[in-house]
Motif scaffolding. Structure first.
Motif, PDB file in Angstrom:
ATOM      1  N   VAL A   1      17.510  -5.973   1.733  1.00  0.00           N
ATOM      2  CA  VAL A   1      17.859  -4.883   0.804  1.00  0.00           C
ATOM      3  C   VAL A   1      16.874  -3.743   1.017  1.00  0.00           C
ATOM      4  O   VAL A   1      15.729  -3.968   1.454  1.00  0.00           O
ATOM      5  CB  VAL A   1      17.809  -5.333  -0.680  1.00  0.00           C
ATOM      6  N   PRO A   2      17.254  -2.496   0.701  1.00  0.00           N
ATOM      7  CA  PRO A   2      16.301  -1.378   0.775  1.00  0.00           C
ATOM      8  C   PRO A   2      15.221  -1.541  -0.291  1.00  0.00           C
ATOM      9  O   PRO A   2      15.517  -1.798  -1.464  1.00  0.00           O
ATOM     10  CB  PRO A   2      17.167  -0.141   0.505  1.00  0.00           C
ATOM     11  N   LEU A   3      13.972  -1.393   0.112  1.00  0.00           N
ATOM     12  CA  LEU A   3      12.850  -1.512  -0.811  1.00  0.00           C
ATOM     13  C   LEU A   3      12.268  -0.162  -1.205  1.00  0.00           C
ATOM     14  O   LEU A   3      11.658  -0.029  -2.270  1.00  0.00           O
ATOM     15  CB  LEU A   3      11.744  -2.371  -0.186  1.00  0.00           C
ATOM     16  N   LEU A   4      12.457   0.835  -0.338  1.00  0.00           N
ATOM     17  CA  LEU A   4      11.867   2.149  -0.555  1.00  0.00           C
ATOM     18  C   LEU A   4      12.910   3.230  -0.387  1.00  0.00           C
ATOM     19  O   LEU A   4      13.818   3.122   0.443  1.00  0.00           O
ATOM     20  CB  LEU A   4      10.716   2.391   0.433  1.00  0.00           C
TER      21      LEU A   4
ATOM     22  N   TYR B   1       7.808  -5.593  -5.076  1.00  0.00           N
ATOM     23  CA  TYR B   1       6.407  -5.160  -5.093  1.00  0.00           C
ATOM     24  C   TYR B   1       5.583  -6.039  -6.032  1.00  0.00           C
ATOM     25  O   TYR B   1       4.496  -6.513  -5.676  1.00  0.00           O
ATOM     26  CB  TYR B   1       6.299  -3.702  -5.519  1.00  0.00           C
ATOM     27  N   ALA B   2       6.084  -6.252  -7.253  1.00  0.00           N
ATOM     28  CA  ALA B   2       5.340  -7.051  -8.230  1.00  0.00           C
ATOM     29  C   ALA B   2       5.084  -8.456  -7.703  1.00  0.00           C
ATOM     30  O   ALA B   2       3.977  -9.003  -7.832  1.00  0.00           O
ATOM     31  CB  ALA B   2       6.109  -7.107  -9.549  1.00  0.00           C
ATOM     32  N   ASN B   3       6.086  -9.055  -7.076  1.00  0.00           N
ATOM     33  CA  ASN B   3       5.913 -10.400  -6.517  1.00  0.00           C
ATOM     34  C   ASN B   3       4.976 -10.385  -5.313  1.00  0.00           C
ATOM     35  O   ASN B   3       4.171 -11.308  -5.124  1.00  0.00           O
ATOM     36  CB  ASN B   3       7.273 -10.980  -6.115  1.00  0.00           C
TER      37      ASN B   3
ATOM     38  N   ARG C   1       0.816  -1.208   0.000  1.00  0.00           N
ATOM     39  CA  ARG C   1       0.000   0.000   0.000  1.00  0.00           C
ATOM     40  C   ARG C   1       0.851   1.260   0.000  1.00  0.00           C
ATOM     41  O   ARG C   1       0.506   2.257  -0.642  1.00  0.00           O
ATOM     42  CB  ARG C   1      -0.951   0.006   1.208  1.00  0.00           C
ATOM     43  N   VAL C   2       1.975   1.246   0.718  1.00  0.00           N
ATOM     44  CA  VAL C   2       2.867   2.408   0.691  1.00  0.00           C
ATOM     45  C   VAL C   2       3.446   2.586  -0.712  1.00  0.00           C
ATOM     46  O   VAL C   2       3.548   3.705  -1.227  1.00  0.00           O
ATOM     47  CB  VAL C   2       3.987   2.263   1.733  1.00  0.00           C
ATOM     48  N   ALA C   3       3.811   1.491  -1.358  1.00  0.00           N
ATOM     49  CA  ALA C   3       4.343   1.569  -2.717  1.00  0.00           C
ATOM     50  C   ALA C   3       3.312   2.150  -3.673  1.00  0.00           C
ATOM     51  O   ALA C   3       3.647   2.915  -4.584  1.00  0.00           O
ATOM     52  CB  ALA C   3       4.779   0.177  -3.188  1.00  0.00           C
ATOM     53  N   GLU C   4       2.040   1.815  -3.465  1.00  0.00           N
ATOM     54  CA  GLU C   4       0.984   2.271  -4.368  1.00  0.00           C
ATOM     55  C   GLU C   4       0.571   3.705  -4.088  1.00  0.00           C
ATOM     56  O   GLU C   4       0.264   4.466  -5.006  1.00  0.00           O
ATOM     57  CB  GLU C   4      -0.216   1.324  -4.260  1.00  0.00           C
TER      58      GLU C   4
ATOM     59  N   VAL D   1       7.688   8.937  -1.098  1.00  0.00           N
ATOM     60  CA  VAL D   1       8.259   7.617  -0.901  1.00  0.00           C
ATOM     61  C   VAL D   1       8.192   6.898  -2.236  1.00  0.00           C
ATOM     62  O   VAL D   1       7.124   6.816  -2.854  1.00  0.00           O
ATOM     63  CB  VAL D   1       7.490   6.817   0.165  1.00  0.00           C
ATOM     64  N   SER D   2       9.309   6.392  -2.716  1.00  0.00           N
ATOM     65  CA  SER D   2       9.342   5.721  -4.009  1.00  0.00           C
ATOM     66  C   SER D   2      10.083   4.399  -3.890  1.00  0.00           C
ATOM     67  O   SER D   2      10.826   4.156  -2.928  1.00  0.00           O
ATOM     68  CB  SER D   2      10.013   6.606  -5.072  1.00  0.00           C
ATOM     69  N   LEU D   3       9.882   3.535  -4.871  1.00  0.00           N
ATOM     70  CA  LEU D   3      10.483   2.211  -4.868  1.00  0.00           C
ATOM     71  C   LEU D   3      11.910   2.247  -5.383  1.00  0.00           C
ATOM     72  O   LEU D   3      12.218   2.956  -6.347  1.00  0.00           O
ATOM     73  CB  LEU D   3       9.657   1.265  -5.737  1.00  0.00           C
ATOM     74  N   THR D   4      12.781   1.472  -4.746  1.00  0.00           N
ATOM     75  CA  THR D   4      14.095   1.210  -5.317  1.00  0.00           C
ATOM     76  C   THR D   4      13.933   0.179  -6.436  1.00  0.00           C
ATOM     77  O   THR D   4      12.849  -0.392  -6.627  1.00  0.00           O
ATOM     78  CB  THR D   4      15.048   0.667  -4.250  1.00  0.00           C
ATOM     79  N   ASP D   5      14.997  -0.099  -7.182  1.00  0.00           N
ATOM     80  CA  ASP D   5      14.913  -1.130  -8.221  1.00  0.00           C
ATOM     81  C   ASP D   5      14.556  -2.480  -7.614  1.00  0.00           C
ATOM     82  O   ASP D   5      13.717  -3.213  -8.156  1.00  0.00           O
ATOM     83  CB  ASP D   5      16.252  -1.230  -8.968  1.00  0.00           C
TER      84      ASP D   5
END
Length: 308
Positions: free
Chosen positions: A50-53, A70-72, A16-19, A60-64
């Protein structure tokens, strides 16, 4: 709890944070404190390793690595939800929350009543209804399905055309009495028009007359508005003439507060569509609401069902 453990709760918070791109928005949505959201994210990143955000003061944005995770995660959470519904059977499927987005005036006047009837049948299903005329990011806002009027361009959503919304030209008798009733398209010139400022091309009326002849009439006025309910109030108050969806004014016409103008001329209808967020169509309760809306939407005044 082992702080290195990956839990569904932490994964849901991360998704939800990613979205939404906002910790505070997710905290409000989930009904928890922002410190709890922060802790879920920290513990999940510790578990993953690993860092996700990437966090800034504004966003707040996603790292690679976060994008792949996120997709998984979305797929995992959907499988968990579907597995739960299947395990519970039909009885368990009729429970949980469905998030619906709908065009504002249409939702207030008609869709809310359909949802009331749906919940009377399935009392354990919660519905969060969001009313807006903006084209919101359905995934980011956590929406399951959306009802939209007008042409759509988002090909990533599963689209179901429900039908067409008929429009007609209307005004109040109190407006027409001192000014006269138009009997031809050209008679509209010089009248006060009530225009929708969020509809492209509202400064021209496109009418089709007897024999299929098209008429393009300039349409102007002192009052412009971006909400259908405000346009409805302006019409009822005798502020001018407007093209209106039948469902918006049907009750006012039935009581004589509004009358139809130029009945031999027609306005273009507007498509009514139902959008389903990818992956949500497999959730049983979502599918139940979709089927219910498809079955009952044709009972709304001015909605002509899609054929087939």
């Amino acid at each position: 709890m082992d702080k290195s453990e990956i839990t569904l709760e932490r994964m849901r918070t991360f998704v939800r944070v990613a979205e939404r791109g906002s910790l505070s928005a997710v905290a409000r949505e989930l009904g928890i404190g922002q410190s709890t959201v922060t802790r879920h994210l920290r513990e999940l990143e510790e578990a993953v390793g690993v860092p996700l955000l990437s966090r800034t003061t504004r966003r707040v944005s996603l790292t690679d690595e976060g994008s792949r995770y996120y997709a998984n995660s979305v797929q995992i959470l959907r499988l968990v939800e579907q597995a739960r519904d299947e395990a519970r059977g039909n009885r368990g499927a009729a429970a949980g929350t469905i998030r619906v987005s709908c065009t504002a005036a249409f939702g207030v006047l008609h869709v809310s009543r359909l949802i009331f009837a749906f919940q009377d049948t399935y009392p354990d299903i919660d519905v969060d209804l969001s009313l807006t005329d903006e084209r919101v990011d359905l995934v980011r806002e956590g929406v399951d399905i959306a009802l939209r009027l007008g042409p759509l361009t988002d090909s990533s959503m599963k689209l179901r055309v429900l039908g067409e919304s008929r429009r007609l030209l209307v005004a109040a008798p109190s407006y027409l009495e001192p000014r006269g009733t138009p009997v031809s398209p050209q008679d509209l010139v010089g009248h006060e028009g009530i225009r929708m400022s969020n509809v492209a091309g509202s400064d021209v009326l496109s009418l089709q007359g007897p024999g299929g002849r098209s008429h393009q009439v300039p349409f102007a006025g002192r009052f412009r508005v971006d909400h259908g309910l405000a346009a409805r109030e302006a019409l009822a108050a005798g502020r001018g003439i407007a093209p209106a969806h039948r469902w918006l004014v049907d009750d006012l016409m039935a009581t004589g507060r509004l009358v139809e103008l130029l009945p031999d001329y027609s306005l273009p209808s507007v498509p009514l569509s139902l959008l389903i967020v990818p992956g949500r169509a497999g959730i049983v309760r979502v599918r139940m609401l979709v089927d219910f809306l498809v079955e009952h939407i044709g009972g709304i005044p001015g909605i002509e069902r899609a054929r087939g």
